[in-house]
Design an enzyme around this catalytic site. Structure first.
Site, PDB file in Angstrom:
ATOM      1  N   ASP A   1      -9.095   3.338  -2.414  1.00 41.68           N
ATOM      2  CA  ASP A   1     -10.090   3.764  -1.423  1.00 41.68           C
ATOM      3  C   ASP A   1     -11.419   4.219  -2.027  1.00 41.68           C
ATOM      4  OD1 ASP A   1      -8.192   3.120   0.399  1.00 41.68           O
ATOM      5  OD2 ASP A   1      -7.561   5.175   0.790  1.00 41.68           O
TER       6      ASP A   1
ATOM      7  N   GLU B   1       2.735   4.800  -4.066  1.00 37.65           N
ATOM      8  CA  GLU B   1       2.734   5.756  -5.208  1.00 37.65           C
ATOM      9  C   GLU B   1       4.067   6.481  -5.319  1.00 37.65           C
ATOM     10  OE1 GLU B   1       0.263   5.530  -2.889  1.00 37.65           O
ATOM     11  OE2 GLU B   1      -0.991   4.291  -4.174  1.00 37.65           O
TER      12      GLU B   1
ATOM     13  N   ASP C   1       0.867  -1.184   0.000  1.00 30.50           N
ATOM     14  CA  ASP C   1       0.000   0.000   0.000  1.00 30.50           C
ATOM     15  C   ASP C   1       0.908   1.240   0.000  1.00 30.50           C
ATOM     16  OD1 ASP C   1      -2.277   1.602   0.266  1.00 30.50           O
ATOM     17  OD2 ASP C   1      -2.363   1.388   2.448  1.00 30.50           O
TER      18      ASP C   1
HETATM   19  O1  MIG Z   1      -5.400   5.558   3.855  1.00 29.65           O
HETATM   20  O2  MIG Z   1      -3.440   0.958   5.725  1.00 29.65           O
HETATM   21  O3  MIG Z   1      -5.959   2.053   0.430  1.00 29.65           O
HETATM   22  O4  MIG Z   1      -6.826  -0.143   1.899  1.00 29.65           O
HETATM   23  O5  MIG Z   1      -6.700   0.036   4.685  1.00 29.65           O
HETATM   24  C1  MIG Z   1      -4.717   4.820   4.773  1.00 29.65           C
HETATM   25  C2  MIG Z   1      -4.615   1.674   5.891  1.00 29.65           C
HETATM   26  C3  MIG Z   1      -3.725   3.821   4.215  1.00 29.65           C
HETATM   27  C4  MIG Z   1      -4.942   2.972   2.365  1.00 29.65           C
HETATM   28  C5  MIG Z   1      -5.407   1.748   1.675  1.00 29.65           C
HETATM   29  C6  MIG Z   1      -6.397   1.029   2.537  1.00 29.65           C
HETATM   30  C7  MIG Z   1      -5.766   0.687   3.864  1.00 29.65           C
HETATM   31  C8  MIG Z   1      -5.265   1.969   4.549  1.00 29.65           C
HETATM   32  N1  MIG Z   1      -4.340   2.662   3.653  1.00 29.65           N
END
Ligand code: MIG
Length: 785
Positions: free
Chosen positions: A484, A410, A407
């Site tokens: 998200d 980017e 995650d």
């Molecule tokens: O926005 O790790 O898209 O699936 O649960 C917070 C916490 C960071 C973004 C991810 C989401 C995940 C969340 N992360």
């Protein structure tokens, strides 16, 4: 903040759009044949033309120098030796291969590409290749009024992108995704054009921020990037599937996923303790709801330090993981790129000592704020860092973990620009470049390190990687979820064209957060969403901190029963889906397909956003609005049958279909077949008998196959798989089922396949391999060995 109010459209703010002038590369001065292809020197630039394969043309333009023709890491294939000829005349130059003809007008340089039928697929007239003083490189092509555009990776909005403009710049967007939210997490600078029923494609291999504009001018589209060379590939098609084969020849295809990766997954931001995880697991098992994976979101770590567990909440991860495996469930932890700046933390120490973190050119380590607070970011553009990161995953593999969730790659940073400073200088495998140039590659390179690391630590077992960010080629390493979303019906609707376009962009293994991530879900939404999820390639229920819990049982028994039925249905369809994943691995065709992919001649399919196909013979037409139980369904050419009721429908027309909350409309094309097996708690439970369901029709020949292997190792690469070709031929008087020769050495647990015939007419007789069978409404066992 003011930008979020009406102040943003203050009359005094009308932008003066300073058009930086477009400089054309101008007239051709000279053509030379080089080892690599043809070098064409123009008045204001240089162009290299290569036949990469006889049906793939690569064009590289550099305004100032001979093109270096360096590729981004998206490119996987080497250039092939192609038989081609060049012919230079007074007005133009023609390069010809077996599959295409490229005609270059000399004054000024304008490129036209024709397919093997002599039909124009791309052309340039008043504008062609050029650049702006700012360093942009740009290419214009003629656009026809009825051209359709698909692909562009992960984009919101409808399927057809004619009239839209998109930017490629990997971005973390938590604000609600809407039709104009752009860019998102993935950058796939690639698209496919459908014109008069024929398809061709373009891949723009440039990692800078790029823009594709199919909206500003009615008769031209353009693609441009902020820097680098104008390096693009043209795929001549002529079918959409052929374009995908050509594009994935260049950027690679997915490996076959472990079977468990395509089962049902449950997630939550976050299941915060071992006890909670065990309870969730136990509830699934007690309720007989199939489950493969529970995800651990950021709370499992010790203050968000990657490669650690929080000892209070997760005192014994190894034991927990092994106990869960005993009941068929795997654990997939989240791993973010940010490494907490903490001189007492081993990973940070190693990163500093061994020089793995991204730095400014002056030598300072770049840090940014993410979950752990101030953090450093590994420089995944460089091989030693990728290897370091890959090795670090031994920590997870040793705990019994076989899948990783990437995650924030980017990379997302909590600041105004949402990402790393663009002036950071990456090492980039000996070819240093700024973050401005390499930003879009960060997630891809992290994925490569992670996937290859896990593969190495799992000693021959397949690993699974889920990623949020990526670039063209991401399919080689990871599956992609769409970030998200929210628990909105509109987001369920939007997920279809988004995932279909990802599939058209070479990424077959995709899906949204089922039930919606942010906002509160509800029983009806979760039920309808799970019905869709049962047929999206990636199937995970995930929800955000602070929202209502949305496990299958959270909204009462009525919903739970239906949700369970559809998760079980997913498991019945696993043999069919698995075959389609293998097919994606082999051909690049996605599992979940827009209808135009199969019916490119049917204009009704060109912007069909609320239906999709699974493979080439199944149409899914979900209900995606509250309290709606009827919808129009378009069925393309052929005869179709309702999967649940057996009712028959004519194709090439619309039908009003009734579907109560417990029904997902599914249609199978007559004269084809699908493979099923009984549902099971998880893929760790042995698969039961393989059933081939043949849907009788009145005419036509259909060929496909059943695919199996051990579902967890790479032995399929050594022929340890089973591929059984099956052909169904229908006429009003007979159905001929022909079982082809078994390919591969894999021996499944079962020794026979059961065949079931659906919708047989009174006067139709059944033959299997030419032998008459009495199969009216009955099934037949076929011995395999
Ligand atoms: O926005 O790790 O898209 O699936 O649960 C917070 C916490 C960071 C973004 C991810 C989401 C995940 C969340 N992360």
């Amino acid at each position: 903040m003011l930008e979020d109010t009406s102040f943003a459209i203050h009359p005094g703010k009308k932008a003066t759009i300073a058009q930086t002038p477009y400089h054309d590369i101008g007239n051709v001065k000279q053509v030379t044949e080089t080892k690599e292809g043809y070098l064409i020197e123009c008045e204001h630039g240089f162009v290299t033309i290569q036949l990469y394969r006889d049906d793939i043309l690569r064009i590289t333009m550099n305004p100032a120098n001979t093109p270096s023709c360096d590729s981004t890491p998206a490119v996987y294939a080497q250039k092939q030796q192609v038989n081609c000829s060049i012919n230079e005349e007074e007005e133009d130059i023609t390069i010809t291969s077996a599959a295409l003809k490229a005609v270059i007008q000399k004054r000024p340089f304008r490129l036209t590409i024709l397919d093997s039928d002599g039909q124009e697929i791309v052309s340039e007239q008043d504008k062609g290749m050029g650049y702006h003083e700012t360093g942009d490189v740009i290419c214009y092509k003629e656009m026809h009024q009825h051209d359709r555009f698909y692909g562009f990776g992960e984009k919101s909005g409808f399927l057809d992108k004619h009239g839209e403009s998109y930017t490629m710049w990997n971005t973390d967007v938590y604000a609600p995704h809407n039709p104009e939210t752009d860019p998102l997490y993935q950058s796939i600078p690639y698209f496919m054009t459908l014109r008069n029923g024929k398809a061709h494609g373009i891949f723009f291999d440039n990692s800078y921020k790029s823009t594709f504009d199919m909206k500003s001018e009615s008769d031209h589209y353009s693609f441009k990037a902020e820097g680098g060379e104008l390096d693009y590939y043209v795929f001549v098609g002529p079918t959409p599937k052929k374009v995908l084969e050509q594009y994935t020849h260049i950027t690679g295809r997915m490996t076959i996923p472990p079977k468990w990766a395509i089962g049902y997954h449950q997630s939550r931001y976050s299941y915060e303790s071992e006890q909670e995880v065990r309870e969730i697991a136990k509830t699934f098992v007690d309720k007989n709801i199939p489950l493969e994976v529970i995800y651990l979101d950021i709370h499992y770590m010790d203050e968000y330090r990657v490669f650690t567990f929080n000892k209070d909440q997760f005192p014994n991860p190894k034991q927990m993981i092994s106990d869960l495996k005993d009941i068929g469930i795997r654990i997939v932890p989240i791993v973010d790129p940010g490494v907490k700046k903490d001189p007492e933390y081993e990973t940070y120490q190693e990163g500093i000592r061994e020089d793995h973190f991204c730095k400014y050119i002056e030598g300072d380590v770049y840090t940014g704020d993410v979950w752990p607070g101030e953090s450093a970011f590994p420089d995944f553009t460089d091989e030693p860092t990728r290897t370091w990161w890959a090795n670090k995953h031994k920590y997870y593999a040793d705990l019994g973990i076989e899948g990783i969730w990437n995650d924030m790659n980017e990379p997302a940073v909590f600041n105004e620009t949402k990402t790393m400073d663009t002036t950071v200088m990456h090492k980039n495998d000996g070819n240093p470049a700024t973050h401005r140039e390499l930003h879009n590659l960060y997630g891809l390179q992290m994925g490569k390190a992670t996937f290859e690391g896990m593969k190495q630590h799992l000693n021959g077992k397949r690993s699974f990687l889920l990623t949020r960010a990526g670039f063209a080629g991401v399919q080689r390493y990871a599956s992609v979820w769409t970030g998200d979303n929210r628990s909105f019906w509109e987001h369920l609707q939007m997920s279809l064209p988004m995932c279909m376009n990802l599939g058209v962009s070479g990424v077959p293994f995709t899906g949204p957060d089922v039930g919606g991530f942010a906002h509160d879900s509800n029983g009806e939404l979760l039920t309808r969403w799970t019905q869709v999820g049962a047929f999206t390639p990636y199937f995970r229920n995930h929800s955000a901190i602070g929202t209502l819990y949305q496990e299958p049982w959270q909204f009462g028994e009525e919903y739970e029963a239906i949700i369970k039925k559809y998760i079980q249905l997913r498991y019945q369809w696993l043999p069919q889906l698995y075959m389609l994943f293998q097919n994606a691995h082999e051909t690049g065709s996605p599992v979940m397909r827009p209808l135009f992919l199969e019916y490119p001649g049917d204009t009704k399919t060109y912007n069909l956003n609320d239906q999709f196909m699974i493979g080439d013979n199944v149409v899914i037409a979900p209900i995606m609005q509250p309290e709606v139980t009827d919808r129009a369904v378009y069925l393309p050419e052929g005869d179709w049958v309702d999967y649940f009721t057996g009712e028959q429908y004519k194709g090439s027309t619309y039908h009003l279909i009734h579907a109560e909350l417990d029904t997902l409309p599914i249609f199978v094309k007559q004269g084809t077949f699908i493979a099923h097996s009984p549902s099971r708690q998880s893929t760790m439970v042995e698969q039961g008998e393989l059933q081939v369901h043949v849907y009788a029709g009145q005419e036509g020949i259909y060929e496909s196959y059943v695919y199996e292997d051990d579902g967890e190792t790479y032995q399929y690469e050594q022929s340890n798989y089973l591929k059984l070709p099956i052909q169904v031929e229908c006429s009003p008087s007979r159905i001929d089922v022909s079982i082809g020769e078994l390919e591969g050495s894999f021996k499944p647990a079962y020794s026979s396949i059961s065949f079931k015939l659906h919708g047989l007419e009174e006067q139709q007789q059944v033959y299997v391999n030419g032998e008459r069978k009495d199969l009216h409404h009955a099934s037949m066992e076929l011995g395999l060995f």
